[in-house]
Structure formats: structure tokens, C-alpha cells
Design a protein around this motif. Structure first.
Motif, PDB file in Angstrom:
ATOM      1  N   TYR A  16       0.839  -1.205   0.000  1.00  0.00           N
ATOM      2  CA  TYR A  16       0.000   0.000   0.000  1.00  0.00           C
ATOM      3  C   TYR A  16       0.873   1.254   0.000  1.00  0.00           C
ATOM      4  CZ  TYR A  16      -3.512   3.425   1.250  1.00  0.00           C
ATOM      5  OH  TYR A  16      -4.327   4.529   1.260  1.00  0.00           O
ATOM      6  N   THR A  22      -4.796   0.973  -4.716  1.00  0.00           N
ATOM      7  CA  THR A  22      -5.815   1.275  -3.714  1.00  0.00           C
ATOM      8  C   THR A  22      -5.867   0.159  -2.667  1.00  0.00           C
ATOM      9  OG1 THR A  22      -7.556   0.133  -4.922  1.00  0.00           O
ATOM     10  CG2 THR A  22      -7.207   2.476  -5.466  1.00  0.00           C
ATOM     11  N   ARG A  23      -6.619   0.416  -1.611  1.00  0.00           N
ATOM     12  CA  ARG A  23      -6.772  -0.612  -0.573  1.00  0.00           C
ATOM     13  C   ARG A  23      -7.474  -1.850  -1.142  1.00  0.00           C
ATOM     14  NH1 ARG A  23      -8.816   2.924   4.503  1.00  0.00           N
ATOM     15  NH2 ARG A  23     -10.209   3.657   2.917  1.00  0.00           N
ATOM     16  N   GLU A  34     -10.877  -5.974   2.434  1.00  0.00           N
ATOM     17  CA  GLU A  34     -10.494  -4.566   2.370  1.00  0.00           C
ATOM     18  C   GLU A  34     -10.505  -3.961   3.776  1.00  0.00           C
ATOM     19  OE1 GLU A  34     -11.830  -0.499   0.032  1.00  0.00           O
ATOM     20  OE2 GLU A  34     -12.702  -2.414  -0.545  1.00  0.00           O
ATOM     21  N   ALA A  35     -11.409  -4.457   4.611  1.00  0.00           N
ATOM     22  CA  ALA A  35     -11.473  -3.986   5.998  1.00  0.00           C
ATOM     23  C   ALA A  35     -10.197  -4.332   6.759  1.00  0.00           C
ATOM     24  CB  ALA A  35     -12.686  -4.589   6.699  1.00  0.00           C
ATOM     25  N   LYS A  38      -7.599  -1.805   5.812  1.00  0.00           N
ATOM     26  CA  LYS A  38      -7.926  -0.550   6.492  1.00  0.00           C
ATOM     27  C   LYS A  38      -7.544  -0.625   7.972  1.00  0.00           C
ATOM     28  CE  LYS A  38     -11.875   2.391   7.537  1.00  0.00           C
ATOM     29  NZ  LYS A  38     -13.336   2.559   7.391  1.00  0.00           N
ATOM     30  N   LYS A  39      -7.821  -1.759   8.597  1.00  0.00           N
ATOM     31  CA  LYS A  39      -7.515  -1.945  10.017  1.00  0.00           C
ATOM     32  C   LYS A  39      -6.013  -1.877  10.262  1.00  0.00           C
ATOM     33  CE  LYS A  39      -7.307  -5.543  13.397  1.00  0.00           C
ATOM     34  NZ  LYS A  39      -6.101  -6.258  13.153  1.00  0.00           N
ATOM     35  N   LEU A  41      -3.743  -0.334   8.461  1.00  0.00           N
ATOM     36  CA  LEU A  41      -3.269   1.036   8.268  1.00  0.00           C
ATOM     37  C   LEU A  41      -3.647   1.913   9.467  1.00  0.00           C
ATOM     38  CD1 LEU A  41      -4.088   1.408   4.478  1.00  0.00           C
ATOM     39  CD2 LEU A  41      -1.846   1.041   5.535  1.00  0.00           C
ATOM     40  N   GLN A  42      -4.859   1.735  10.001  1.00  0.00           N
ATOM     41  CA  GLN A  42      -5.281   2.498  11.178  1.00  0.00           C
ATOM     42  C   GLN A  42      -4.443   2.127  12.398  1.00  0.00           C
ATOM     43  OE1 GLN A  42      -9.424   1.526  11.495  1.00  0.00           O
ATOM     44  NE2 GLN A  42     -10.072   3.303  10.284  1.00  0.00           N
TER      45      GLN A  42
END
Length: 155
Positions: A16, A22-23, A34-35, A38-39, A41-42
Motif C-alpha cells: 500500500y 488502492t486498498r 479490504e477492511a 484498512k484496520k 493502516l489504522q
């Protein structure tokens, strides 16, 4: 669901970070949701680390080892305390079943015992009769073996 390895997590974040994907594309490439991307990266932004954080999950126990030690002392001192009394003595704000389960986990039995003198008058109900044998009346049902044999004797 299994926890993703640290190696896979690092590869996902590195892919990424390249910047031209993209994610959703990263998720498809590494066959994760995809979640999850996102998790990760957060988590990296929040904690600075992407390792699994199992120690943070689950409800924290209200009955700590110190509470268990105090419960053990109280039960040894006076075994007939009720669960409510134990809860108030220890100063817990949990349910009574929680205390019951804690006592059971410590292999402490909780049984309220009655300390009364035995009745000297004896049992109120008569003793049960012995089942089976000669004292039992023969069956009165038609077609049963005992009534059939009695009819044969009469004829």
C-alpha cells in the motif's frame, strides 16, 4: 478466523505504501478483506505497530486474584456465608453467579448447611414396602399370564 502473520501484515502495508494501488487492489492481491487492510493502516497510524494485539481483546475480569485470595480466606473462616455476604465482605460489584463461578473455579464448594438437632420422634412417613415378590397382587388385566393361568385352573 486465523490471525495474519506479521510477515503478511508487513507485505500488505508495504504494498500500500508504494502509492500506486488502492486498498481494494491490495486486499485482492493478498486475498484478505479490504477492511483488514484498512484496520492494519489504522493500527499503524494509531500505535506505530502492526503486530496482532490479542492481549487487548476480551472483557477484563472483575474478580482479580486478590479478590480470590480474600474469598478463600472468608470461606475458610466461616463456610456458611451466603454469596451476598461474601460479595459485600470483599467489596465486589459483580453478580452472585459470578461469585459462585469463582468459588467453583477455586474448587471451593458452597453449600448452605442447616445446623439443627435431629427430630427424636422418628420419621413421619411410613417406610416403603418391598417391591416385587409374593406380596404383590396378581395382575387383573385380561390376557396377562397370571390371569390366564388362573382361568385354566378354574376350568
Amino acid at each position: 478466523m486465523k490471525t495474519l502473520s506479521v510477515d503478511l501484515r508487513e507485505r500488505i502495508v508495504a504494498a500500500y505504501d508504494v502509492g500506486d494501488v488502492t486498498r481494494a487492489e491490495v486486499a485482492q492481491r493478498f486475498r484478505v478483506s479490504e477492511a483488514m487492510v484498512k484496520k492494519l493502516l489504522q493500527q499503524r497510524r494509531r500505535c506505530g505497530d502492526i503486530r496482532p494485539q490479542h492481549h487487548r481483546c476480551g472483557r477484563k475480569p472483575r474478580i482479580t486474584p486478590e479478590h480470590r485470595k480474600r474469598l478463600r480466606e472468608l470461606v475458610a473462616e466461616k463456610p456458611d456465608r451466603t454469596l451476598a455476604e461474601l460479595r459485600s465482605c470483599v467489596g465486589l460489584s459483580c453478580t452472585l453467579p459470578a461469585i459462585h463461578y469463582a468459588l467453583a473455579a477455586m474448587d471451593l464448594t458452597y453449600k448452605k448447611r442447616r445446623f439443627m438437632q435431629q427430630s427424636r420422634t422418628g420419621p413421619i412417613l411410613p417406610e416403603r414396602g418391598v417391591s416385587g415378590g409374593a406380596s404383590r397382587a396378581a395382575s387383573t388385566r385380561l390376557g396377562s399370564s397370571s390371569s390366564t393361568s388362573q382361568r385354566r385352573k378354574q376350568t
